[in-house]
Design an enzyme around this catalytic site. Sequence first.
Site, PDB file in Angstrom:
ATOM      1  N   GLU A 103      -3.021 -16.546   1.818  1.00  0.00           N
ATOM      2  CA  GLU A 103      -4.237 -15.883   1.359  1.00  0.00           C
ATOM      3  C   GLU A 103      -4.534 -16.292  -0.088  1.00  0.00           C
ATOM      4  OE1 GLU A 103      -3.072 -11.841   1.860  1.00  0.00           O
ATOM      5  OE2 GLU A 103      -2.585 -12.143   3.982  1.00  0.00           O
ATOM      6  N   GLU A 136      -0.631 -10.915   7.854  1.00  0.00           N
ATOM      7  CA  GLU A 136       0.721 -11.469   7.741  1.00  0.00           C
ATOM      8  C   GLU A 136       1.320 -11.753   9.110  1.00  0.00           C
ATOM      9  OE1 GLU A 136      -0.467 -10.146   3.967  1.00  0.00           O
ATOM     10  OE2 GLU A 136      -0.436  -8.993   5.839  1.00  0.00           O
ATOM     11  N   ALA A 184       5.778  -9.931  -1.439  1.00  0.00           N
ATOM     12  CA  ALA A 184       6.848  -9.620  -0.482  1.00  0.00           C
ATOM     13  C   ALA A 184       6.693  -8.226   0.100  1.00  0.00           C
ATOM     14  CB  ALA A 184       8.213  -9.752  -1.155  1.00  0.00           C
ATOM     15  N   ASP A 185       6.018  -7.353  -0.629  1.00  0.00           N
ATOM     16  CA  ASP A 185       5.823  -5.981  -0.172  1.00  0.00           C
ATOM     17  C   ASP A 185       5.116  -5.911   1.181  1.00  0.00           C
ATOM     18  OD1 ASP A 185       6.242  -4.343  -3.036  1.00  0.00           O
ATOM     19  OD2 ASP A 185       5.381  -6.338  -3.243  1.00  0.00           O
ATOM     20  N   PHE A 186       4.392  -6.987   1.557  1.00  0.00           N
ATOM     21  CA  PHE A 186       3.630  -6.982   2.802  1.00  0.00           C
ATOM     22  C   PHE A 186       4.415  -7.563   3.983  1.00  0.00           C
ATOM     23  CE2 PHE A 186       0.033  -7.953  -0.390  1.00  0.00           C
ATOM     24  CZ  PHE A 186       0.035  -6.648  -0.836  1.00  0.00           C
ATOM     25  N   ILE A 187       5.659  -7.910   3.779  1.00  0.00           N
ATOM     26  CA  ILE A 187       6.421  -8.591   4.820  1.00  0.00           C
ATOM     27  C   ILE A 187       6.690  -7.701   6.023  1.00  0.00           C
ATOM     28  CG2 ILE A 187       8.766  -8.042   4.005  1.00  0.00           C
ATOM     29  CD1 ILE A 187       9.453 -11.027   4.540  1.00  0.00           C
ATOM     30  N   HIS A 190       3.677  -2.286  -4.551  1.00  0.00           N
ATOM     31  CA  HIS A 190       3.589  -3.666  -5.031  1.00  0.00           C
ATOM     32  C   HIS A 190       4.708  -4.007  -6.014  1.00  0.00           C
ATOM     33  CE1 HIS A 190      -0.491  -2.667  -3.687  1.00  0.00           C
ATOM     34  NE2 HIS A 190      -0.667  -3.959  -3.472  1.00  0.00           N
TER      35      HIS A 190
END
Length: 331
Positions: A32, A62, A86-89, A131
């Site tokens: 993104e 993701e 990485a918080d969205f993994i 975040h």
Amino acid sequence: MSEQRLITFGEATREAMIEEMRADDRVFVYGEDIAKQGGIFGQFAGLKDEFGDRVLDTPISETALVGAGVGAAIAGARPVIDLHYADFIGIAMDEVLNQMAKAHYMFGGQADMSLVLRAPDGVMSHAAAQHSQSLETWFTNIPGIRVVVPSDPRTGKALLKAAIEDPDPVIFFEHKALFPVKGNVPLDDEPIDLGKAAVVREGTDVTLVSYSLMLSKALEAAQQVQDEYGLSVEVIDLRSIAPLDMDTIYKSVKKTGRLVIAHEAIKLGGVGGEIAARVAEHAFEYLDAPILRVGAKFCPLPFSPGLEDYVLAGKPEIVDALLSIVNERRK
């Protein structure tokens, strides 16, 4: 001796991408805001101009990103997938846990999985609980994945090159606050062994193990206790937490007799606990004092700067641990 340049972590990882993409046309990068914007930290700036459709902006999904990377890797490509934060993994956890990590095993070695997930993690600019997370420990409990944690621009470039060239899936946790940090990077540095830690400071009194951004605080703490108390601290940069290079740690503990492990992630269930357990199992006879761990409190990261500082651990907590463990030995 190779020419040294003082460049940022972001510039160093950008160089790694360019060199690997020039060397192998199977390497591509999706994510993104990486084509038009050049990445949220500028780490992909200009890649679209040179590599065209091998640098692609994707929808905000993701799940789709990692799923596409898994499929491409099975088909023989070498994708690099940028997760923004990485918080969205967690959104892509099925693809990571049940596909990326297991494809090579479940297809009897017939399916390669040369896939890199770039996952900026850690605390930066008081970004609050969604975040600011250090989630790397989750993935050390999943067989089939390498977990890499660079600490400075030089290791960032060398480890990213090694990750892209590796036949196994790699999650590349790069601390958000590292991107503007400058360091000396050789012009033609070689990739680093993904499973090898490095002794970055020699010492005789205490072994201090750390990784990622916390390593710089560990080195500062080691220098402070030497200057103020005459303590000699050996500092180890893990570089990788899956696998863990325990041989380097055992060798150091055998020399110093004391061990402190420090990381930004929450102390409970962190990498420090696994290292402490292994040392207790396999090198207990060398210990002259209890193992100490330094990490964040068990709490979501607050937005408030004051509360954030309270939850996190840093150089003062490392200094306290180093002094405490030496005092324990002297009792």
